[in-house]
Design a protein around this motif. Structure first.
Motif, PDB file in Angstrom:
ATOM      1  N   ILE A  56       0.857  -1.188   0.000  1.00 23.29           N
ATOM      2  CA  ILE A  56       0.000   0.000   0.000  1.00 23.29           C
ATOM      3  C   ILE A  56       0.893   1.238   0.000  1.00 23.29           C
ATOM      4  O   ILE A  56       1.451   1.614   1.037  1.00 23.29           O
ATOM      5  CB  ILE A  56      -0.918   0.018   1.234  1.00 23.29           C
ATOM      6  CG1 ILE A  56      -1.794  -1.237   1.278  1.00 23.29           C
ATOM      7  CG2 ILE A  56      -1.784   1.285   1.242  1.00 23.29           C
ATOM      8  CD1 ILE A  56      -2.600  -1.383   2.559  1.00 23.29           C
ATOM      9  N   TYR A  58       1.676   5.146   0.152  1.00 19.15           N
ATOM     10  CA  TYR A  58       0.932   6.213   0.822  1.00 19.15           C
ATOM     11  C   TYR A  58       1.767   7.475   0.942  1.00 19.15           C
ATOM     12  O   TYR A  58       2.995   7.465   0.815  1.00 19.15           O
ATOM     13  CB  TYR A  58       0.491   5.764   2.223  1.00 19.15           C
ATOM     14  CG  TYR A  58       1.629   5.452   3.165  1.00 19.15           C
ATOM     15  CD1 TYR A  58       2.261   6.465   3.910  1.00 19.15           C
ATOM     16  CD2 TYR A  58       2.082   4.140   3.342  1.00 19.15           C
ATOM     17  CE1 TYR A  58       3.310   6.187   4.761  1.00 19.15           C
ATOM     18  CE2 TYR A  58       3.124   3.855   4.204  1.00 19.15           C
ATOM     19  CZ  TYR A  58       3.736   4.874   4.920  1.00 19.15           C
ATOM     20  OH  TYR A  58       4.780   4.592   5.762  1.00 19.15           O
ATOM     21  N   ARG A 104      -3.620   6.917   1.398  1.00 19.57           N
ATOM     22  CA  ARG A 104      -3.283   5.892   0.410  1.00 19.57           C
ATOM     23  C   ARG A 104      -3.204   6.508  -0.977  1.00 19.57           C
ATOM     24  O   ARG A 104      -4.132   7.221  -1.411  1.00 19.57           O
ATOM     25  CB  ARG A 104      -4.307   4.763   0.428  1.00 19.57           C
ATOM     26  CG  ARG A 104      -3.986   3.626  -0.536  1.00 19.57           C
ATOM     27  CD  ARG A 104      -4.869   2.421  -0.305  1.00 19.57           C
ATOM     28  NE  ARG A 104      -4.475   1.297  -1.167  1.00 19.57           N
ATOM     29  CZ  ARG A 104      -4.858   0.049  -0.979  1.00 19.57           C
ATOM     30  NH1 ARG A 104      -5.680  -0.255   0.039  1.00 19.57           N
ATOM     31  NH2 ARG A 104      -4.449  -0.908  -1.785  1.00 19.57           N
ATOM     32  N   ASP A 105      -2.114   6.241  -1.684  1.00 15.86           N
ATOM     33  CA  ASP A 105      -1.943   6.768  -3.038  1.00 15.86           C
ATOM     34  C   ASP A 105      -3.003   6.194  -3.973  1.00 15.86           C
ATOM     35  O   ASP A 105      -3.307   4.991  -3.937  1.00 15.86           O
ATOM     36  CB  ASP A 105      -0.555   6.405  -3.590  1.00 15.86           C
ATOM     37  CG  ASP A 105       0.553   7.238  -2.964  1.00 15.86           C
ATOM     38  OD1 ASP A 105       0.239   8.259  -2.331  1.00 15.86           O
ATOM     39  OD2 ASP A 105       1.731   6.845  -3.111  1.00 15.86           O
ATOM     40  N   ALA A 107      -6.181   6.526  -4.121  1.00 13.33           N
ATOM     41  CA  ALA A 107      -7.544   6.281  -3.641  1.00 13.33           C
ATOM     42  C   ALA A 107      -8.362   7.567  -3.741  1.00 13.33           C
ATOM     43  O   ALA A 107      -7.945   8.601  -3.234  1.00 13.33           O
ATOM     44  CB  ALA A 107      -7.520   5.793  -2.203  1.00 13.33           C
ATOM     45  N   SER A 111     -14.551   8.662  -1.718  1.00  6.59           N
ATOM     46  CA  SER A 111     -15.035   7.338  -1.332  1.00  6.59           C
ATOM     47  C   SER A 111     -14.078   6.588  -0.407  1.00  6.59           C
ATOM     48  O   SER A 111     -14.383   5.480   0.027  1.00  6.59           O
ATOM     49  CB  SER A 111     -15.280   6.480  -2.586  1.00  6.59           C
ATOM     50  OG  SER A 111     -14.078   6.318  -3.331  1.00  6.59           O
ATOM     51  N   ARG A 112     -12.959   7.194  -0.079  1.00  6.32           N
ATOM     52  CA  ARG A 112     -11.976   6.550   0.781  1.00  6.32           C
ATOM     53  C   ARG A 112     -12.275   6.896   2.246  1.00  6.32           C
ATOM     54  O   ARG A 112     -12.308   8.065   2.620  1.00  6.32           O
ATOM     55  CB  ARG A 112     -10.581   7.038   0.408  1.00  6.32           C
ATOM     56  CG  ARG A 112      -9.463   6.612   1.340  1.00  6.32           C
ATOM     57  CD  ARG A 112      -9.090   5.176   1.185  1.00  6.32           C
ATOM     58  NE  ARG A 112      -7.840   4.891   1.915  1.00  6.32           N
ATOM     59  CZ  ARG A 112      -7.439   3.683   2.271  1.00  6.32           C
ATOM     60  NH1 ARG A 112      -8.179   2.629   1.960  1.00  6.32           N
ATOM     61  NH2 ARG A 112      -6.309   3.518   2.915  1.00  6.32           N
ATOM     62  N   ASP A 162      -5.100  -0.535   5.091  1.00  2.00           N
ATOM     63  CA  ASP A 162      -5.800  -1.336   4.092  1.00  2.00           C
ATOM     64  C   ASP A 162      -7.291  -1.021   4.054  1.00  2.00           C
ATOM     65  O   ASP A 162      -7.960  -1.264   3.048  1.00  2.00           O
ATOM     66  CB  ASP A 162      -5.586  -2.834   4.344  1.00  2.00           C
ATOM     67  CG  ASP A 162      -6.111  -3.289   5.699  1.00  2.00           C
ATOM     68  OD1 ASP A 162      -6.124  -2.461   6.644  1.00  2.00           O
ATOM     69  OD2 ASP A 162      -6.491  -4.468   5.828  1.00  2.00           O
ATOM     70  N   SER A 164      -8.618   2.179   5.603  1.00  2.00           N
ATOM     71  CA  SER A 164      -8.946   3.591   5.799  1.00  2.00           C
ATOM     72  C   SER A 164      -7.687   4.433   5.774  1.00  2.00           C
ATOM     73  O   SER A 164      -6.604   3.963   6.153  1.00  2.00           O
ATOM     74  CB  SER A 164      -9.635   3.754   7.173  1.00  2.00           C
ATOM     75  OG  SER A 164      -9.840   5.105   7.504  1.00  2.00           O
ATOM     76  N   ASP A 165      -7.807   5.686   5.331  1.00  3.77           N
ATOM     77  CA  ASP A 165      -6.772   6.661   5.613  1.00  3.77           C
ATOM     78  C   ASP A 165      -6.800   6.945   7.107  1.00  3.77           C
ATOM     79  O   ASP A 165      -7.843   6.822   7.766  1.00  3.77           O
ATOM     80  CB  ASP A 165      -6.995   7.943   4.825  1.00  3.77           C
ATOM     81  CG  ASP A 165      -6.685   7.767   3.338  1.00  3.77           C
ATOM     82  OD1 ASP A 165      -6.066   6.754   2.971  1.00  3.77           O
ATOM     83  OD2 ASP A 165      -7.074   8.652   2.554  1.00  3.77           O
ATOM     84  N   SER A 214     -15.780  12.100   2.361  1.00  8.10           N
ATOM     85  CA  SER A 214     -15.285  10.781   2.750  1.00  8.10           C
ATOM     86  C   SER A 214     -16.138  10.153   3.853  1.00  8.10           C
ATOM     87  O   SER A 214     -16.652  10.862   4.727  1.00  8.10           O
ATOM     88  CB  SER A 214     -13.842  10.886   3.257  1.00  8.10           C
ATOM     89  OG  SER A 214     -12.975  11.387   2.279  1.00  8.10           O
ATOM     90  N   ARG A 526     -15.452  -1.568   6.746  1.00 12.59           N
ATOM     91  CA  ARG A 526     -15.949  -1.994   5.428  1.00 12.59           C
ATOM     92  C   ARG A 526     -17.464  -2.209   5.435  1.00 12.59           C
ATOM     93  O   ARG A 526     -18.133  -1.996   4.420  1.00 12.59           O
ATOM     94  CB  ARG A 526     -15.221  -3.259   4.991  1.00 12.59           C
ATOM     95  CG  ARG A 526     -13.727  -3.049   4.738  1.00 12.59           C
ATOM     96  CD  ARG A 526     -13.043  -4.314   4.251  1.00 12.59           C
ATOM     97  NE  ARG A 526     -11.610  -4.113   4.151  1.00 12.59           N
ATOM     98  CZ  ARG A 526     -10.726  -4.481   5.083  1.00 12.59           C
ATOM     99  NH1 ARG A 526     -11.155  -5.103   6.186  1.00 12.59           N
ATOM    100  NH2 ARG A 526      -9.442  -4.251   4.934  1.00 12.59           N
TER     101      ARG A 526
END
Length: 532
Positions: A56, A58, A104-105, A107, A111-112, A162, A164-165, A214, A526
């Protein structure tokens, strides 16, 4: 009750790839001519962490946001104390709140999910959750024993990136956060002042980084759970709805604390809700429950605590001697404490006394945050424990790890001290104004009304309540008990999920349990992020 600060109780707590590309923007803590004390700061870097076999990439941002006391407006000069629109005095103070954010790069921001995480205290920074639980790097500490330098910092295969930011936030005055102005204690060190500071921080962070759309979460540990519950309603008043709240080692109603209850005769609930943790401790140290599995043993103790034991305590001095003897015998069976000692304490066990007395024959004291820890008793003649062996065992490791990581990897903190423990517990302003009250109440704080109103106004918001069986600072059964009294209708009670672990206050110090908690929190996000 001194919850987790690094000095007192240590509160409440895949690979980092190579080249860190720094983009420093200098910070200032000197008041310029316009009477501001601070300016925002930001240092960026890039890296990668591997979680569940997936790399991941970031962006990391270490920086500060400047927040102001309640009643302040951006048209009000700092030197003016009264804002007529606020209807009261506005303390002449500012706070510079330090954070480390991980994005996260690639994303899409809208919606993240984004999660704001914080430890408690009062007076603790957020190095525990950062370096112990969900940041991209984690400090290794030995399980249940005292470690020593050099301390290893390793890639965290259980980082929550994995799902969430992440934004780890230090409370005003802690870590690299700072407060200034002659009214700084009045402005920032109290229940409602603290809720306000974090609420404004979240609002301004969403604006600065374009995260208003978000899915939003807050994760509080220990005193941070009180902050989180209060923030649910405070954020709604800023038109910010949360998707979810995660509470770790929760304490929302301070009337349930097992902290010096002997000075408050007639209030017996702390003894009732702490008893299952006492039993878990005795079970672990083989002083009770021989041959029993932990879970069935605790269910039995919970039933006793809320029935026969609670009734006996309610009878007070009218309890007949035969009943007193019978209750003492059952307490002995569940706690391993001597029968004569239990009768001498009038069937009421302080948590510090349990720590001190359980292994007194060995000259040992159990931990506070994790009663599986033991250490040499400092004063064999004392009534209660005077130290927390777990805090002593891991505090230095976390402080060293974060100082090294912040300065060496994030590129932040040159010339600044990282304040690991702020001594504000005794002077904290514990008054809280719950919804429906016309003023702040002179009582132990209780944020259950705030949480209840927030859930009623946002019935989509979900809660995940977590804790450890071996934590006497915030007993797991107290956390469950208080939420059983949350004043919400039955359909909203279904929005609350519970998950308890065979651990102490900081579940994540045990790597297998960290893996479980990572799975549980990730699944919770999730399920509730609203993304199809």
């Amino acid at each position: 009750m001194k919850f987790v600060t690094a000095a007192a109780l240590a509160f409440a707590l895949a690979g980092c790839a190579a080249a860190q590309s720094k983009e420093p923007r200098p910070a200032s803590e000197v008041a310029p001519a316009d009477q501001s004390y601070f300016t925002p700061s930001e240092v960026r870097s890039s890296a990668s962490v591997t979680v569940g076999g997936t790399a991941i990439p970031y962006q990391a941002v270490a920086g500060t946001l400047v927040v102001h006391p309640k009643g302040w407006t951006d048209t009000l000069p700092n030197e003016r104390k009264r804002d007529k629109d606020a209807g009261g005095d506005v303390p002449a103070s500012e706070a510079s709140m330090f954070y480390t954010a991980y994005f996260r790069d690639g994303a899409p921001a809208e919606s993240r999910p984004i999660t704001f995480l914080f430890n408690g205290g009062p007076g603790s920074p957020t190095l525990w959750l950062h370096m112990g639980a969900f940041g991209p790097m984690r400090v290794e500490t030995p399980d249940l024993v005292h470690g020593s330098a050099p301390y290893r910092t390793v890639p965290n295969a259980y980082s929550l990136l994995d799902a969430s930011d992440l934004v780890f936030v230090d409370a005003p005055g802690t870590g690299f956060s700072r407060v200034a102005g002659k009214d700084k204690e009045k402005a920032w060190y109290g229940v409602d002042q603290d809720i306000h500071a974090f609420t404004v921080f979240v609002r301004d962070f969403l604006s600065k980084y374009g995260r208003w759309k978000s899915p939003k979460y807050i994760f509080g540990e220990s005193y941070g759970t009180m902050r989180a519950a209060g923030m649910t309603l405070a954020l709604q008043r800023q038109d910010i709805d949360l998707n979810g709240v995660i509470l770790l080692s929760d304490i929302l109603n301070w009337d349930l604390l097992p902290d010096d209850p002997q000075v408050n005769p007639g209030v017996d609930l702390p003894y009732v809700v702490a008893l299952p943790t006492y039993a878990a401790t005795a079970w672990y140290h083989k002083r009770a429950g021989a041959g029993r599995e932990l879970q069935p043993f605790l269910r039995e103790v919970e039933a006793f605590a809320t029935t026969d034991y609670a009734v006996a305590l309610m009878k007070g001095n009218s309890l007949p001697d035969a009943e007193r003897q019978a209750i003492a015998a059952r307490l002995h069976a569940y706690t391993g404490l001597p029968l004569a000692y239990l009768l001498k304490t009038n069937l009421r066990i302080e948590y510090g006394a349990l720590q001190k007395e359980l292994l007194a024959d060995k000259g040992l004291t159990t931990g506070t945050l994790d009663t599986r820890f033991t250490g040499i008793t400092l004063d064999p003649l004392s009534k209660v424990a005077s130290n927390d062996p777990q805090g002593a065992a891991i505090g230095a490791a976390y402080t060293a790890a974060f100082n090294d990581y912040a300065r060496g990897t994030l590129g932040y903190g040159a010339g600044q001290h990282y304040e690991g423990a702020l001594d504000v517990y005794e002077s904290w302003d514990y008054r809280h104004q719950p919804p429906g009250a016309g003023r702040a109440l002179i009582a132990l704080p209780n944020v259950l009304p705030d949480l209840a109103v927030a859930m009623k106004q946002n019935p989509k918001m979900k809660l995940l309540v977590t804790g450890g069986y071996f934590d006497v600072s915030t007993p797991y059964f107290a956390g469950w008990f208080e939420l059983q009294h949350l004043p919400v209708p039955k359909e909203l009670q279904a929005n609350i999920a519970y998950q308890y672990y065979p651990a102490g206050h900081m579940i994540y110090v045990n790597v297998p349990l960290l893996a479980e908690m990572h799975r549980d929190v990730g699944d919770f996000i999730r399920r509730t992020d609203g993304i199809e």
